[in-house]
Design a protein around this motif. Sequence first.
Motif, mmCIF file in Angstrom:
data_model
loop_
_atom_site.group_PDB
_atom_site.id
_atom_site.type_symbol
_atom_site.label_atom_id
_atom_site.label_comp_id
_atom_site.label_asym_id
_atom_site.label_seq_id
_atom_site.Cartn_x
_atom_site.Cartn_y
_atom_site.Cartn_z
ATOM 1 N N ALA A 6 0.720 -1.131 0.039
ATOM 2 C CA ALA A 6 -0.068 -0.013 -0.021
ATOM 3 C C ALA A 6 0.895 1.091 -0.122
ATOM 4 O O ALA A 6 2.086 1.184 0.815
ATOM 5 N N THR A 7 0.370 2.194 -0.712
ATOM 6 C CA THR A 7 1.235 3.515 -0.788
ATOM 7 C C THR A 7 0.375 4.799 -0.344
ATOM 8 O O THR A 7 0.332 5.837 -0.494
ATOM 9 N N HIS A 8 -1.241 4.339 0.262
ATOM 10 C CA HIS A 8 -1.867 5.085 0.880
ATOM 11 C C HIS A 8 -2.415 4.534 2.378
ATOM 12 O O HIS A 8 -2.693 3.417 2.412
ATOM 13 N N PRO A 9 -2.582 5.304 3.066
ATOM 14 C CA PRO A 9 -2.808 4.953 4.459
ATOM 15 C C PRO A 9 -4.162 4.153 4.569
ATOM 16 O O PRO A 9 -4.112 3.086 5.273
ATOM 17 N N VAL A 10 -5.212 4.544 3.777
ATOM 18 C CA VAL A 10 -6.491 3.711 3.877
ATOM 19 C C VAL A 10 -6.393 2.300 3.150
ATOM 20 O O VAL A 10 -6.812 1.575 3.880
ATOM 21 N N ASN A 11 -5.407 2.177 2.249
ATOM 22 C CA ASN A 11 -4.951 1.014 1.772
ATOM 23 C C ASN A 11 -4.296 0.156 2.687
ATOM 24 O O ASN A 11 -4.586 -1.110 2.742
ATOM 25 N N ALA A 12 -3.580 0.767 3.443
ATOM 26 C CA ALA A 12 -2.872 -0.306 4.399
ATOM 27 C C ALA A 12 -3.808 -0.661 5.534
ATOM 28 O O ALA A 12 -3.781 -1.854 6.032
ATOM 29 N N LEU A 13 -4.945 0.208 5.992
ATOM 30 C CA LEU A 13 -5.861 -0.486 6.794
ATOM 31 C C LEU A 13 -6.642 -1.452 6.107
ATOM 32 O O LEU A 13 -7.042 -2.433 6.910
ATOM 33 N N LEU A 14 -6.914 -1.117 4.852
ATOM 34 C CA LEU A 14 -7.549 -2.328 4.079
ATOM 35 C C LEU A 14 -7.001 -3.712 4.078
ATOM 36 O O LEU A 14 -7.647 -4.603 4.122
ATOM 37 N N ASN A 15 -5.722 -3.504 3.863
ATOM 38 C CA ASN A 15 -4.955 -4.765 3.735
ATOM 39 C C ASN A 15 -4.955 -5.633 5.130
ATOM 40 O O ASN A 15 -5.010 -6.943 5.087
ATOM 41 N N TYR A 16 -4.915 -5.022 6.015
ATOM 42 C CA TYR A 16 -5.028 -5.998 7.394
ATOM 43 C C TYR A 16 -6.232 -6.160 7.661
ATOM 44 O O TYR A 16 -6.737 -7.300 8.144
ATOM 45 N N ALA A 17 -7.206 -5.356 7.136
ATOM 46 C CA ALA A 17 -8.720 -5.955 7.108
ATOM 47 C C ALA A 17 -9.207 -7.101 6.394
ATOM 48 O O ALA A 17 -9.949 -8.174 6.676
ATOM 49 N N TYR A 18 -8.741 -7.066 5.195
ATOM 50 C CA TYR A 18 -8.761 -8.255 4.244
ATOM 51 C C TYR A 18 -8.045 -9.371 4.601
ATOM 52 O O TYR A 18 -8.750 -10.568 4.405
ATOM 53 N N ALA A 19 -6.798 -9.358 5.187
ATOM 54 C CA ALA A 19 -6.171 -10.339 5.835
ATOM 55 C C ALA A 19 -6.994 -11.169 6.643
ATOM 56 O O ALA A 19 -6.780 -12.556 6.886
#
Length: 435
Positions: free
Chosen positions: A302-315
């Motif tokens: 992720a190169t955006h903070p929200v996408n970093a959050l979504l990556n953990y949520a999807y994991a």
Amino acid sequence: MHYLTCPQCQSEFATKDKRAKYCSKPCSNSGRAREKQRLVIKTTSSAKKFNPINKTVPIAEINNSVSTLDDDRPFDVTPSDGSPTYIQFTLNGKEYAESGKRWAAETKEKDVITLAGNGCSLQVDKGQLVLRSGFGCSTVPDRERRFSRGVHAIRAIIVLNTTGSLSTAAIQWCADQRIALYILDRDANLTALTHPHTPHVISLRRLQYLVEPVALAKEILSRKLKACQRIKPELAETLTPFFASIGKAEALESLRLFEARAAIIYWTSWNSAIKWKEKDVPVEWKSFTQRASGISGKGYKATHPVNALLNYAYAILAGQVERVLQIAGLDVAVGSLHSDQDGRASLVFDLMEPLRPQVDRVIFSWVAAQRWRRSDFVVDRQGVIRMHPQLARVVVTKALLPDGVIRDEINAYVGLLKRLGDKPLKLATQQTLNI
């Protein structure tokens, strides 16, 4: 256990090494860099003072030049001790510690327990499950929690990007109590999960291998679009034409193309501004515009903070889906909408699709209600954004869907398999069977 005070952020921290000086790696890096900078300025100032060629520098000027280093400015830290690249960043240790305290205070654990930090452990002692939090990820004090069989009310334990210990007795304890155990690494990848022992159901697996994948993919994609319409009612009219196209599709490639086009419309609908405490954050961080990473072109790295959050949520969503699939006795590698790929659980990603909009609604609603800080996130030298471990604890707790929602989706897939399996299948040997 020793309780010391970090000279960098002035916060108390717990450690087993009484010789420890700093509470965390960021504080250690910033502190060492500051000491080096002071030494350089002190040496330079002394040289100028005693050099007869140069003009004498007033003592007050020297003191002022040194005192400016006592503020909380971040330093560009380049570790020289072989440290991993993810800690090579510009970071203010004091702000990082404050961020850890803030998010640790917001962690609300009822039926879901999260662990973060170096040195965390899960053990069994006198028949009780003993959980010890790590002491290296922030200045949050070390805690020990004990749970007894049958009276704990825990449904999941999530371990985040840590180096610690996990005993086989603890794994068996969780399995006996039907507690889901998920382990995620620092890059938001699901590295391990546990589930009760269940036999493989050969009848369902034969259906997986024999049912036409295009028919399965059509149903899964239709369920995903319907879920998007429920979460985003304003997209109902825009997404409706896709259903007719899905029904006419005859190849998986066509269905994947329709999914990609619908995804662009869906993610555009989430475009919104993000509130920050600081004004000097990167322009790209001030609003959410796309799901794709500027490095990978996809969701990961992720190169955006929200996408970093979504990556953990999807994991954590992937872990929930895979666990229920394993319990149901299905083969997680046999997907339809997602292409076959060695080492990938394609069926997990297939059945995540109708569930993602529910996770998106939780995360985006929460993001809009927060006032974020730069210290909540870390950017490595490649540009990949990772979140504070204590923030990750909050994210996975919020993203964990009720077990009943996951079971309903898996049951719908099993029902679809049985319904499609009643149709005659044309095999390579030109034989026709009714499954």
